[in-house]
Design an enzyme around this catalytic site. Sequence first.
Site, PDB file in Angstrom:
ATOM      1  N   ASP A 133       0.718  -1.022  -0.059  1.00 32.17           N
ATOM      2  CA  ASP A 133       0.022   0.076   0.036  1.00 32.17           C
ATOM      3  C   ASP A 133       0.837   1.257   0.194  1.00 32.17           C
ATOM      4  O   ASP A 133       1.841   1.387   0.803  1.00 32.17           O
ATOM      5  CB  ASP A 133      -0.908   0.108   1.207  1.00 32.17           C
ATOM      6  CG  ASP A 133      -2.113  -0.853   1.084  1.00 32.17           C
ATOM      7  OD1 ASP A 133      -2.274  -1.620   0.320  1.00 32.17           O
ATOM      8  OD2 ASP A 133      -2.996  -0.950   2.203  1.00 32.17           O
TER       9      ASP A 133
ATOM     10  N   LYS B 292      -8.303   0.525  -5.144  1.00 29.34           N
ATOM     11  CA  LYS B 292      -9.496   0.079  -4.336  1.00 29.34           C
ATOM     12  C   LYS B 292     -10.663   0.575  -4.780  1.00 29.34           C
ATOM     13  O   LYS B 292     -10.782   1.916  -5.060  1.00 29.34           O
ATOM     14  CB  LYS B 292      -9.237   0.061  -2.837  1.00 29.34           C
ATOM     15  CG  LYS B 292      -8.053  -0.717  -2.184  1.00 29.34           C
ATOM     16  CD  LYS B 292      -8.121  -0.805  -0.799  1.00 29.34           C
ATOM     17  CE  LYS B 292      -7.058  -1.345   0.110  1.00 29.34           C
ATOM     18  NZ  LYS B 292      -7.066  -2.917  -0.404  1.00 29.34           N
TER      19      LYS B 292
ATOM     20  N   GLY C 167      -5.032  -3.037   8.778  1.00 30.05           N
ATOM     21  CA  GLY C 167      -4.934  -1.831   9.617  1.00 30.05           C
ATOM     22  C   GLY C 167      -4.775  -2.383  11.047  1.00 30.05           C
ATOM     23  O   GLY C 167      -4.850  -1.194  11.923  1.00 30.05           O
TER      24      GLY C 167
ATOM     25  N   ARG D 212      -6.492 -20.676   6.868  1.00 31.57           N
ATOM     26  CA  ARG D 212      -6.598 -22.045   7.399  1.00 31.57           C
ATOM     27  C   ARG D 212      -8.104 -22.705   6.986  1.00 31.57           C
ATOM     28  O   ARG D 212      -8.214 -23.744   6.484  1.00 31.57           O
ATOM     29  CB  ARG D 212      -6.538 -22.336   8.778  1.00 31.57           C
ATOM     30  CG  ARG D 212      -4.735 -22.123   9.154  1.00 31.57           C
ATOM     31  CD  ARG D 212      -4.711 -22.786  10.579  1.00 31.57           C
ATOM     32  NE  ARG D 212      -3.435 -22.604  11.022  1.00 31.57           N
ATOM     33  CZ  ARG D 212      -2.333 -23.471  10.877  1.00 31.57           C
ATOM     34  NH1 ARG D 212      -2.575 -24.326  10.010  1.00 31.57           N
ATOM     35  NH2 ARG D 212      -1.160 -23.485  11.384  1.00 31.57           N
TER      36      ARG D 212
ATOM     37  N   GLY E 129      -0.083  -3.553   4.021  1.00 32.71           N
ATOM     38  CA  GLY E 129      -0.829  -2.240   3.928  1.00 32.71           C
ATOM     39  C   GLY E 129      -0.198  -1.521   4.902  1.00 32.71           C
ATOM     40  O   GLY E 129       0.931  -0.752   4.573  1.00 32.71           O
ATOM     41  N   SER E 130      -0.858  -1.089   6.033  1.00 29.50           N
ATOM     42  CA  SER E 130      -0.284  -0.254   7.096  1.00 29.50           C
ATOM     43  C   SER E 130       1.243  -0.634   7.576  1.00 29.50           C
ATOM     44  O   SER E 130       1.991   0.229   7.960  1.00 29.50           O
ATOM     45  CB  SER E 130      -1.002   0.016   8.197  1.00 29.50           C
ATOM     46  OG  SER E 130      -2.206   0.148   7.686  1.00 29.50           O
TER      47      SER E 130
END
EC number: 4.3.3.6
Length: 292
Positions: A22, A79, A151, A163, A233-234
């Site tokens: 990201d 996105k 996040g 899983r 992402g973050s």
Amino acid sequence: MNERYQLNKNLAQMLKGGVIMDVVNAKEAEIAQKAGAVAVMALERVPSDIRKAGGVARMSDPKMIKDIQSAVSIPVMAKVRIGHFVEAQVLEALSIDYIDESEVLTPADEEFHIDKHTFKVPFVCGAKNLGEALRRISEGASMIRTKGEAGTGNVVEAVRHMRTVTNEIRKVQSASKQELMTIAKEFGAPYDLILYVHENGKLPVINFAAGGIATPADAALMMQLGCDGVFVGSGIFKSSDPAKRAKAIVKATTYYNDPQIIAEVSEELGTAMDSIDVRELTGNSLYASRGW
């Protein structure tokens, strides 16, 4: 349509074994590319900031996306909100490489996901179980990812989703052919895709890990669990040394079965992103519950 979809699936296969990061501006995109990312996800706010801000999260500003496209040579993703086909039309007009119909943004439609077969650009979608993955694939998704809990910096939900998909694939594979129609009904998935899983023991598209990956060990864990690659992402640009952490996660994803290398790249990475215990989240704070 079938030829286009096959091409899109093949395009997604080219990302296999890689890390998608990201980024919120051209500078971060350049850092990601230099670190070895196979693609970047262009968005105005990383998921941890979306959580803090609350409100409605929408598609990013086209100007910001174009700036990132100009800055790098690797594929650029962006996105759109679940069900918001006009946001997807806008991204296709921008010549985006991949569209993520994402639960991280606020859903625009609580009844329908986007009909992805009407687009030329490949789509990636999140899934927390096999039925969800196969429903998205039947709509035209060329790539699946775990939903995890974006996040949070907490990998537990991504592990759970991976899983679950793996266990359900085993269930379908070990079933008799006579049981498959009942299983298709149980999973809410098309029979032909259930049959594919039964015969091949895998999804018909690649499956990446996403949601809560914050360390090289997290990335290697998801790869060892059978993922084809990872989204971060973050976890990178909310850490104290993004460039170093980005390179480390790329290396750990490549050498996911080598603990020695993972140990080496994990040294002196600085502080990881601020994290959230997923058990503290409720209601609309649980992004993985968005979509169906």
